[in-house]
Design a protein around this motif. Structure first.
Motif, short mmCIF file in Angstrom:
data_model
loop_
_atom_site.label_atom_id
_atom_site.label_comp_id
_atom_site.label_asym_id
_atom_site.label_seq_id
_atom_site.Cartn_x
_atom_site.Cartn_y
_atom_site.Cartn_z
N UNK A 1 -1.42 4.03 10.37
CA UNK A 1 -1.09 4.98 9.32
C UNK A 1 -0.09 5.97 9.89
N UNK A 2 1.02 6.19 9.19
CA UNK A 2 2.04 7.13 9.65
C UNK A 2 2.23 8.22 8.60
N UNK A 3 2.06 9.46 9.02
CA UNK A 3 2.34 10.61 8.18
C UNK A 3 3.74 11.09 8.53
N UNK B 1 -5.03 3.66 13.40
CA UNK B 1 -4.40 4.49 14.41
C UNK B 1 -3.53 5.44 13.61
N UNK B 2 -3.70 6.74 13.80
CA UNK B 2 -3.00 7.72 12.98
C UNK B 2 -1.83 8.33 13.74
N UNK B 3 -0.64 8.16 13.18
CA UNK B 3 0.60 8.64 13.79
C UNK B 3 1.20 9.73 12.92
N UNK B 4 1.58 10.83 13.54
CA UNK B 4 2.31 11.89 12.86
C UNK B 4 3.75 11.77 13.32
N UNK B 5 4.68 11.59 12.37
CA UNK B 5 6.07 11.35 12.73
C UNK B 5 7.00 12.33 12.02
N UNK C 1 3.42 8.96 3.21
CA UNK C 1 2.46 8.30 4.08
C UNK C 1 2.76 6.81 4.07
N UNK C 2 2.70 6.22 5.25
CA UNK C 2 3.07 4.82 5.42
C UNK C 2 1.85 4.05 5.94
N UNK C 3 1.57 2.93 5.33
CA UNK C 3 0.49 2.06 5.78
C UNK C 3 1.09 0.78 6.35
N UNK C 4 0.71 0.45 7.59
CA UNK C 4 1.15 -0.78 8.25
C UNK C 4 -0.09 -1.60 8.60
N UNK D 1 4.91 -3.66 7.19
CA UNK D 1 4.79 -2.68 6.11
C UNK D 1 3.82 -3.16 5.04
N UNK D 2 2.85 -2.30 4.71
CA UNK D 2 2.00 -2.54 3.55
C UNK D 2 2.54 -1.76 2.37
N UNK D 3 2.75 -0.43 2.59
CA UNK D 3 3.33 0.37 1.52
C UNK D 3 3.64 1.78 1.98
N UNK D 4 4.78 2.32 1.51
CA UNK D 4 4.99 3.76 1.65
C UNK D 4 4.43 4.45 0.39
#
Length: 178
Positions: A51-53, A84-88, A130-133, A139-142
């Motif tokens: 998960x990317x924020x 796994x949570x990523x802040x970008x 938020x991005x789900x991989x 990529x699953x979805x932004x």
């Protein structure tokens, strides 16, 4: 005067206990870097999704989502267990490696943007997104925009529990046929 002092002391003690109790329910989010998430997905025997924020320092809605959504105990617990949570930082300067390509910061306008953020958001720079991989960093979805805890958790469960593999979003949310 003595009664007022005793009443004030009891009120203060009650508020202190209430504050400490509320703080103990807060779930701390364990944000990791992109590099750490990529390494974990490659090396863990049972990797999680990522998960990317994507945020910026100036984004008020990003800060609100940090406070209201990611600090929500139910959201934080589910995310920690399944992602796994990523802040970008969408305006960050450090190069990022992803799927054999190096993404860099692009000076543009007042601030600029990071190519990795633009790629993840499919060219639509909007904060927060938020991005789900999946576990293989596909990529699953932004999901653009601020999300309250309950709707966010519904989205996170859709991807985190692999429901997306069997049902489309409308069927999952009961919107099919409406």
């Amino acid at each position: 005067m003595k009664t007022y002092s005793l009443s004030f002391s009891k009120s203060f003690l009650f508020l202190a206990v209430l504050f400490i109790s509320a703080a103990s329910y807060a779930q701390e989010v364990n944000w990791i870097s992109w590099e750490e998430a990529a390494e974990l997905t490659a090396n863990d025997t049972n990797p999680k999704k990522v998960f990317i924020d994507v945020y910026t320092d100036w984004c008020g809605w990003c800060k609100k989502m940090d406070k209201d959504t990611f600090q929500n105990p139910e959201v934080a617990a589910y995310m920690a267990e399944n992602y796994y949570m990523v802040k970008f930082d969408g305006e960050g300067k450090d190069p990022i490696e992803y799927k054999g390509k190096t993404y860099k910061f692009v000076p543009s306008g007042r601030k600029g943007y990071h190519e990795f953020a633009a790629a993840l958001m499919q060219g639509r720079l909007s904060y927060p997104t938020t991005i789900f991989l999946d576990e293989e960093l596909n990529m699953l979805s932004p999901i653009p925009g601020y999300q309250k805890p309950e709707p966010f958790l519904e989205i996170a469960r859709y991807f985190g529990s692999d429901i997306y593999k069997e049902k489309d979003w409308k069927a999952y949310t009961g919107e099919a046929g409406k």
